[in-house]
Motif scaffolding. Structure first.
Motif, mmCIF file in Angstrom:
data_model
loop_
_atom_site.group_PDB
_atom_site.id
_atom_site.type_symbol
_atom_site.label_atom_id
_atom_site.label_comp_id
_atom_site.label_asym_id
_atom_site.label_seq_id
_atom_site.Cartn_x
_atom_site.Cartn_y
_atom_site.Cartn_z
ATOM 1 N N ALA A 9 0.832 -1.202 0.000
ATOM 2 C CA ALA A 9 0.000 0.000 0.000
ATOM 3 C C ALA A 9 0.867 1.253 0.000
ATOM 4 C CB ALA A 9 -0.924 -0.005 1.219
ATOM 5 N N LEU A 10 2.000 1.197 0.694
ATOM 6 C CA LEU A 10 2.936 2.322 0.700
ATOM 7 C C LEU A 10 3.519 2.544 -0.696
ATOM 8 C CD1 LEU A 10 4.487 4.470 2.313
ATOM 9 C CD2 LEU A 10 6.222 2.724 2.814
ATOM 10 N N VAL A 11 3.797 1.450 -1.410
ATOM 11 C CA VAL A 11 4.290 1.559 -2.788
ATOM 12 C C VAL A 11 3.248 2.247 -3.666
ATOM 13 C CG1 VAL A 11 4.924 0.242 -4.849
ATOM 14 C CG2 VAL A 11 5.808 -0.441 -2.617
ATOM 15 N N ALA A 12 1.975 1.861 -3.500
ATOM 16 C CA ALA A 12 0.893 2.488 -4.269
ATOM 17 C C ALA A 12 0.790 3.979 -3.943
ATOM 18 C CB ALA A 12 -0.436 1.789 -3.978
ATOM 19 N N TYR A 13 0.945 4.333 -2.673
ATOM 20 C CA TYR A 13 0.873 5.741 -2.275
ATOM 21 C C TYR A 13 2.022 6.540 -2.880
ATOM 22 C CZ TYR A 13 1.204 9.888 0.680
ATOM 23 O OH TYR A 13 1.308 11.181 1.122
ATOM 24 N N ILE A 14 3.240 5.983 -2.832
ATOM 25 C CA ILE A 14 4.397 6.684 -3.393
ATOM 26 C C ILE A 14 4.244 6.861 -4.897
ATOM 27 C CG2 ILE A 14 6.890 6.516 -3.795
ATOM 28 C CD1 ILE A 14 7.132 5.118 -1.103
ATOM 29 N N SER A 15 3.609 5.882 -5.545
ATOM 30 C CA SER A 15 3.408 6.004 -6.996
ATOM 31 C C SER A 15 2.522 7.192 -7.337
ATOM 32 C CB SER A 15 2.795 4.714 -7.555
ATOM 33 O OG SER A 15 1.422 4.590 -7.197
ATOM 34 N N GLN A 16 1.672 7.612 -6.390
ATOM 35 C CA GLN A 16 0.801 8.757 -6.613
ATOM 36 C C GLN A 16 1.562 10.074 -6.557
ATOM 37 O OE1 GLN A 16 -2.802 8.380 -7.227
ATOM 38 N NE2 GLN A 16 -1.659 6.535 -7.709
ATOM 39 N N LEU A 17 2.715 10.055 -5.923
ATOM 40 C CA LEU A 17 3.492 11.285 -5.771
ATOM 41 C C LEU A 17 4.396 11.535 -6.969
ATOM 42 C CD1 LEU A 17 4.546 10.885 -2.023
ATOM 43 C CD2 LEU A 17 2.424 11.810 -2.980
ATOM 44 N N ASP A 18 4.576 10.516 -7.804
ATOM 45 C CA ASP A 18 5.440 10.659 -8.967
ATOM 46 C C ASP A 18 4.843 11.655 -9.952
ATOM 47 O OD1 ASP A 18 7.783 9.589 -10.508
ATOM 48 O OD2 ASP A 18 6.186 9.182 -11.947
ATOM 49 N N GLU A 19 5.709 12.411 -10.620
ATOM 50 C CA GLU A 19 5.372 13.425 -11.612
ATOM 51 C C GLU A 19 4.697 14.652 -11.008
ATOM 52 O OE1 GLU A 19 3.072 11.801 -14.762
ATOM 53 O OE2 GLU A 19 4.683 10.540 -15.527
ATOM 54 N N ARG A 20 4.267 14.568 -9.776
ATOM 55 C CA ARG A 20 3.590 15.706 -9.143
ATOM 56 C C ARG A 20 4.410 16.283 -7.994
ATOM 57 N NH1 ARG A 20 -0.305 11.704 -10.105
ATOM 58 N NH2 ARG A 20 -1.820 12.291 -11.708
ATOM 59 N N TYR A 21 5.030 15.397 -7.200
ATOM 60 C CA TYR A 21 5.765 15.853 -6.033
ATOM 61 C C TYR A 21 7.212 15.375 -6.019
ATOM 62 C CZ TYR A 21 0.899 16.364 -4.636
ATOM 63 O OH TYR A 21 -0.435 16.681 -4.611
ATOM 64 N N LEU A 22 7.507 14.294 -6.742
ATOM 65 C CA LEU A 22 8.856 13.721 -6.713
ATOM 66 C C LEU A 22 9.584 13.871 -8.043
ATOM 67 C CD1 LEU A 22 8.123 10.376 -4.800
ATOM 68 C CD2 LEU A 22 8.915 12.548 -3.859
ATOM 69 N N GLY A 23 9.009 14.617 -8.980
ATOM 70 C CA GLY A 23 9.600 14.685 -10.301
ATOM 71 C C GLY A 23 9.267 13.427 -11.091
ATOM 72 N N ALA A 24 9.804 13.339 -12.303
ATOM 73 C CA ALA A 24 9.518 12.185 -13.156
ATOM 74 C C ALA A 24 10.456 11.034 -12.799
ATOM 75 C CB ALA A 24 9.660 12.556 -14.624
ATOM 76 N N SER A 25 10.194 10.385 -11.662
ATOM 77 C CA SER A 25 11.039 9.284 -11.189
ATOM 78 C C SER A 25 10.643 7.949 -11.797
ATOM 79 C CB SER A 25 10.943 9.184 -9.663
ATOM 80 O OG SER A 25 9.617 8.846 -9.270
ATOM 81 N N MET A 26 9.523 7.907 -12.539
ATOM 82 C CA MET A 26 9.008 6.678 -13.152
ATOM 83 C C MET A 26 8.545 5.662 -12.112
ATOM 84 S SD MET A 26 8.976 7.200 -16.312
ATOM 85 C CE MET A 26 9.515 8.612 -17.266
ATOM 86 N N SER A 148 -5.717 6.310 -2.212
ATOM 87 C CA SER A 148 -5.213 5.289 -3.138
ATOM 88 C C SER A 148 -4.457 4.202 -2.379
ATOM 89 C CB SER A 148 -4.301 5.931 -4.180
ATOM 90 O OG SER A 148 -5.024 6.828 -4.989
ATOM 91 N N GLY A 149 -3.646 4.606 -1.398
ATOM 92 C CA GLY A 149 -2.948 3.627 -0.572
ATOM 93 C C GLY A 149 -3.904 2.822 0.284
ATOM 94 N N ILE A 150 -4.919 3.495 0.813
ATOM 95 C CA ILE A 150 -5.923 2.800 1.632
ATOM 96 C C ILE A 150 -6.701 1.798 0.782
ATOM 97 C CG2 ILE A 150 -8.024 3.116 3.000
ATOM 98 C CD1 ILE A 150 -6.901 5.864 3.827
ATOM 99 N N LEU A 151 -7.075 2.206 -0.431
ATOM 100 C CA LEU A 151 -7.769 1.298 -1.343
ATOM 101 C C LEU A 151 -6.930 0.056 -1.611
ATOM 102 C CD1 LEU A 151 -9.965 0.598 -3.488
ATOM 103 C CD2 LEU A 151 -8.591 1.904 -5.127
ATOM 104 N N THR A 152 -5.651 0.252 -1.881
ATOM 105 C CA THR A 152 -4.758 -0.876 -2.143
ATOM 106 C C THR A 152 -4.697 -1.818 -0.953
ATOM 107 O OG1 THR A 152 -3.416 0.522 -3.594
ATOM 108 C CG2 THR A 152 -2.419 -1.521 -2.805
ATOM 109 N N PHE A 153 -4.560 -1.250 0.236
ATOM 110 C CA PHE A 153 -4.474 -2.077 1.450
ATOM 111 C C PHE A 153 -5.751 -2.886 1.665
ATOM 112 C CE2 PHE A 153 -5.207 -2.668 6.007
ATOM 113 C CZ PHE A 153 -4.066 -3.367 6.367
#
Length: 245
Positions: A9-26, A148-153
């Protein structure tokens, strides 16, 4: 299992931050998420295979401007985890991914809608020179990504057993249809990508590559090296023409 599902679930949450808060980390791409989920669940090989299959399907889905496509990050996380935990095949994971991508897309739309309010409050704080208040509103959107993380969990915590039972009850014909669909979806993904980038200048090179692989049976690595050489020749010719001018 609880700890594993929490990490996923943490992985899913971090994926939401990509391109918006962490840059284009893919970090939101299936080819990255699949191996990570597989590593958490102790099956790196299957996670990598599922991630590659999902990447082929979602390769044409990218965020452009204000467009909000289906969420490939959350979908890849859930589909990979469910497939590994339930012992399902890669084809089943590919088929399961799209419904979750659409559901996560709805959560993203809700987050963006609420985020417009936080932007307004942040601007008001800047006008009033309230730096501390502005900083709080700046980080508030991070909370909006938690669903999104909660949904995944919840899906993994409640749905693994159900997924195992469902897969064992599915008839052979239905599983075969999953395999057929899994074979078609990557083609759809590549078609979407080609539709965005194809033009009169690029089309001849695309068909050259197609002929080399389909009729002359050249390996993909050979086609890639040849494409690189073509690109170098084009750049060199373009540079020489500019020098002459």
């Amino acid at each position: 299992m609880l700890i594993q599902n929490t990490l996923i679930a943490l992985v899913a949450y971090i994926s939401q931050l990509d391109e918006r808060y962490l840059g284009a980390s893919m970090m939101n791409r299936p080819i990255i998420i699949g191996p990570i989920v597989g590593l958490i669940l102790g099956d790196l090989q299957k996670g990598t295979l599922i991630g590659a299959a999902l990447e082929a399907m979602f390769i044409g889905i990218v965020t452009i401007g204000a467009a909000l496509p289906p969420d490939v990050g959350v979908a890849s996380t859930i589909a990979t985890a469910l497939a590994i935990q339930s012992g399902a095949s890669t084809n089943v994971a590919v088929t399961l991914a799209m419904p979750f991508a659409v559901v996560a897309q709805g959560l993203n739309m809700l987050a963006f809608t609420l985020n417009s309010y936080t932007i307004k409050k942040g601007r008001d704080a800047i006008k009033k020179h309230h730096l501390a208040s502005m900083q709080r509103w700046q980080f508030f959107p991070l909370i909006l990504r938690l669903p999104s993380g909660i949904l995944t969990f919840l899906v993994l915590q409640l749905g693994t057993t159900a997924a195992q039972s469902l897969i064992s009850l599915l008839p052979t014909k239905l599983m075969t249809s999953f395999s057929v669909a899994a074979g078609l979806l990557p083609a759809v993904g590549f078609a979407m990508l080609i539709q965005m980038m194809i033009n009169k200048k690029i089309a001849p090179y695309f068909f050259i590559g197609f002929i080399l692989t389909s009729y002359l049976k050249m390996p993909v690595i050979g086609v890639s090296v040849l494409a690189l050489l073509f690109a170098l020749l084009i750049v060199q010719n373009s540079t020489q023409n500019k020098i002459k001018e």
